[in-house]
Structure formats: structure tokens, C-alpha cells
Write a protein that holds these residues in place. Structure first.
Motif, PDB file in Angstrom:
ATOM      1  N   ILE A 102       0.872  -1.170   0.000  1.00  0.00           N
ATOM      2  CA  ILE A 102       0.000   0.000   0.000  1.00  0.00           C
ATOM      3  C   ILE A 102       0.908   1.218   0.000  1.00  0.00           C
ATOM      4  CG2 ILE A 102      -1.757   1.324   1.220  1.00  0.00           C
ATOM      5  CD1 ILE A 102      -2.691  -1.281   2.501  1.00  0.00           C
ATOM      6  N   GLU A 103       0.674   2.077  -0.957  1.00  0.00           N
ATOM      7  CA  GLU A 103       1.487   3.278  -1.076  1.00  0.00           C
ATOM      8  C   GLU A 103       0.554   4.474  -1.190  1.00  0.00           C
ATOM      9  OE1 GLU A 103       4.714   4.795  -4.351  1.00  0.00           O
ATOM     10  OE2 GLU A 103       4.510   2.652  -4.015  1.00  0.00           O
ATOM     11  N   ASP A 104       0.871   5.570  -0.524  1.00  0.00           N
ATOM     12  CA  ASP A 104       0.054   6.771  -0.687  1.00  0.00           C
ATOM     13  C   ASP A 104       0.927   8.007  -0.696  1.00  0.00           C
ATOM     14  OD1 ASP A 104       0.138   8.093   2.024  1.00  0.00           O
ATOM     15  OD2 ASP A 104      -0.867   6.269   2.667  1.00  0.00           O
ATOM     16  N   ASP A 105       0.403   9.043  -1.322  1.00  0.00           N
ATOM     17  CA  ASP A 105       1.057  10.356  -1.263  1.00  0.00           C
ATOM     18  C   ASP A 105       0.001  11.370  -0.860  1.00  0.00           C
ATOM     19  OD1 ASP A 105      -0.091  11.690  -3.761  1.00  0.00           O
ATOM     20  OD2 ASP A 105       0.895   9.983  -4.694  1.00  0.00           O
ATOM     21  N   ARG A 106       0.377  12.193   0.078  1.00  0.00           N
ATOM     22  CA  ARG A 106      -0.555  13.156   0.663  1.00  0.00           C
ATOM     23  C   ARG A 106      -0.135  14.559   0.260  1.00  0.00           C
ATOM     24  NH1 ARG A 106      -3.048  10.521   5.467  1.00  0.00           N
ATOM     25  NH2 ARG A 106      -2.668   8.325   5.059  1.00  0.00           N
ATOM     26  N   ARG A 111      -3.579  23.938   7.465  1.00  0.00           N
ATOM     27  CA  ARG A 111      -2.725  24.481   8.536  1.00  0.00           C
ATOM     28  C   ARG A 111      -2.592  23.549   9.730  1.00  0.00           C
ATOM     29  NH1 ARG A 111      -6.449  28.869  11.505  1.00  0.00           N
ATOM     30  NH2 ARG A 111      -8.424  27.999  10.822  1.00  0.00           N
ATOM     31  N   LYS A 112      -3.451  22.519   9.818  1.00  0.00           N
ATOM     32  CA  LYS A 112      -3.344  21.529  10.892  1.00  0.00           C
ATOM     33  C   LYS A 112      -2.549  20.300  10.455  1.00  0.00           C
ATOM     34  CE  LYS A 112      -7.720  22.829  12.996  1.00  0.00           C
ATOM     35  NZ  LYS A 112      -9.074  22.380  13.337  1.00  0.00           N
ATOM     36  N   GLY A 113      -2.064  20.311   9.212  1.00  0.00           N
ATOM     37  CA  GLY A 113      -1.269  19.197   8.715  1.00  0.00           C
ATOM     38  C   GLY A 113      -2.072  18.067   8.103  1.00  0.00           C
ATOM     39  N   ALA A 114      -3.375  18.248   7.956  1.00  0.00           N
ATOM     40  CA  ALA A 114      -4.229  17.220   7.353  1.00  0.00           C
ATOM     41  C   ALA A 114      -4.249  17.417   5.835  1.00  0.00           C
ATOM     42  CB  ALA A 114      -5.642  17.301   7.915  1.00  0.00           C
ATOM     43  N   PRO A 115      -4.153  16.317   5.082  1.00  0.00           N
ATOM     44  CA  PRO A 115      -4.145  16.451   3.617  1.00  0.00           C
ATOM     45  C   PRO A 115      -5.548  16.694   3.050  1.00  0.00           C
ATOM     46  CG  PRO A 115      -4.069  14.147   4.222  1.00  0.00           C
ATOM     47  CD  PRO A 115      -3.996  14.929   5.503  1.00  0.00           C
ATOM     48  N   HIS A 116      -5.600  17.469   1.984  1.00  0.00           N
ATOM     49  CA  HIS A 116      -6.861  17.647   1.256  1.00  0.00           C
ATOM     50  C   HIS A 116      -6.978  16.605   0.144  1.00  0.00           C
ATOM     51  CE1 HIS A 116      -8.530  21.302   2.993  1.00  0.00           C
ATOM     52  NE2 HIS A 116      -7.283  21.693   3.151  1.00  0.00           N
ATOM     53  N   ARG A 117      -5.826  16.024  -0.251  1.00  0.00           N
ATOM     54  CA  ARG A 117      -5.802  15.038  -1.324  1.00  0.00           C
ATOM     55  C   ARG A 117      -4.856  13.915  -0.935  1.00  0.00           C
ATOM     56  NH1 ARG A 117      -2.343  13.338  -4.675  1.00  0.00           N
ATOM     57  NH2 ARG A 117      -2.821  12.605  -6.737  1.00  0.00           N
TER      58      ARG A 117
END
Length: 140
Positions: A102-106, A111-117
Motif C-alpha cells: 500500500i502506497e500513498d502520497d498526501r 494548517r493543521k497538517g491534514a491532507p486535502h488530497r
């Protein structure tokens, strides 16, 4: 808002929105043994299938549609070694699959460090059962 289910890997559903699926690649390997002979081309003898792999890619937009929990569920399933059956929405059964990678890119962090994509790729390998039609016929 999940949208229609396109495919499922065990309890994990690939949806139009949410845990989105964009691409699927399937690869089948078969083995051929080369038999050396003199004065001509070496003939090949088919020895059977050796592996079948499936690669599934997709994109999640967790803030809008969710799906990050499904990705983490797949990671847990892979970590503890639970094979899953892969089925398309059209009813095609791809068999029991081991999650090999399993591979992912964020990206587009807020500003809280959460990815939108989150882009992800799953690599699956079909589990063989140690017998074939030929081995059964040979036993007769």
C-alpha cells in the motif's frame, strides 16, 4: 455522500465518491521451461501460471468525501495478513487476494497538517491453492 460502489475488496468498498478508484491494472505471469536440444531452436514447454497481480490506484479527498478510514482499514488488514476477495460491481470475481503493498502520497496540507488530497496505490497478488486441474488429472 458515498456514491455507487465500483468494486469491493472484502468489506472495503471503492466508491465514486469517498474511497475513490481511478485505475486498475492486471498482470498474469506464466512459466515456460526451455528444453535444450542440438542443431535447432530450443522448444518451450508450458509449466503453468506463476502469478497474477492487480494494481489499484485512486484518489481520496478526505475533507470533502472521507475515505481515509478505509485506507487505514486496508493497512491494518495488510499488516495482520488477512486476504480479501476482490469483486467488481458487475459481478466479476477476481478471487482471493493478498495485499502486498500500500502506497500513498498526501498533498495540499491544511494548517493543521491534514491532507486535502491522498493518492494511493494497492498491489494485490492472487492466492493460489496448491493444486491445478492438471495435478488433479495426473492423480487419476
Amino acid at each position: 455522500m458515498a456514491g455507487p460502489v465500483v468494486m469491493a475488496l472484502g468489506p472495503f468498498k471503492f466508491e465514486a465518491h469517498g474511497f475513490g478508484l481511478t485505475d486498475m491494472k492486471r498482470k498474469q505471469n506464466t512459466s515456460w521451461a526451455e528444453i535444450e536440444v542440438a542443431a535447432r531452436l530450443n522448444p518451450l514447454q508450458w509449466t503453468g501460471p506463476s502469478s497474477e497481480t492487480i494494481s489499484i490506484s485512486g484518489v481520496l479527498f478526505p475533507a470533502e468525501f472521507g475515505g481515509e478510514g478505509t485506507l487505514e482499514g486496508l493497512r491494518l488488514s495488510a499488516r495482520i495478513g488477512i486476504p480479501q476477495i476482490l469483486v467488481s460491481s458487475g459481478g466479476k470475481v477476481f478471487g482471493l487476494q493478498a495485499i502486498e503493498k500500500i502506497e500513498d502520497d498526501r498533498g495540499y496540507m491544511n494548517r493543521k497538517g491534514a491532507p486535502h488530497r491522498i493518492g494511493y496505490t494497492l498491489e494485490l497478488k492472487k492466492i493460489g491453492f496448491g493444486f491445478s486441474l492438471f495435478s488433479l488429472l495426473g492423480a487419476l
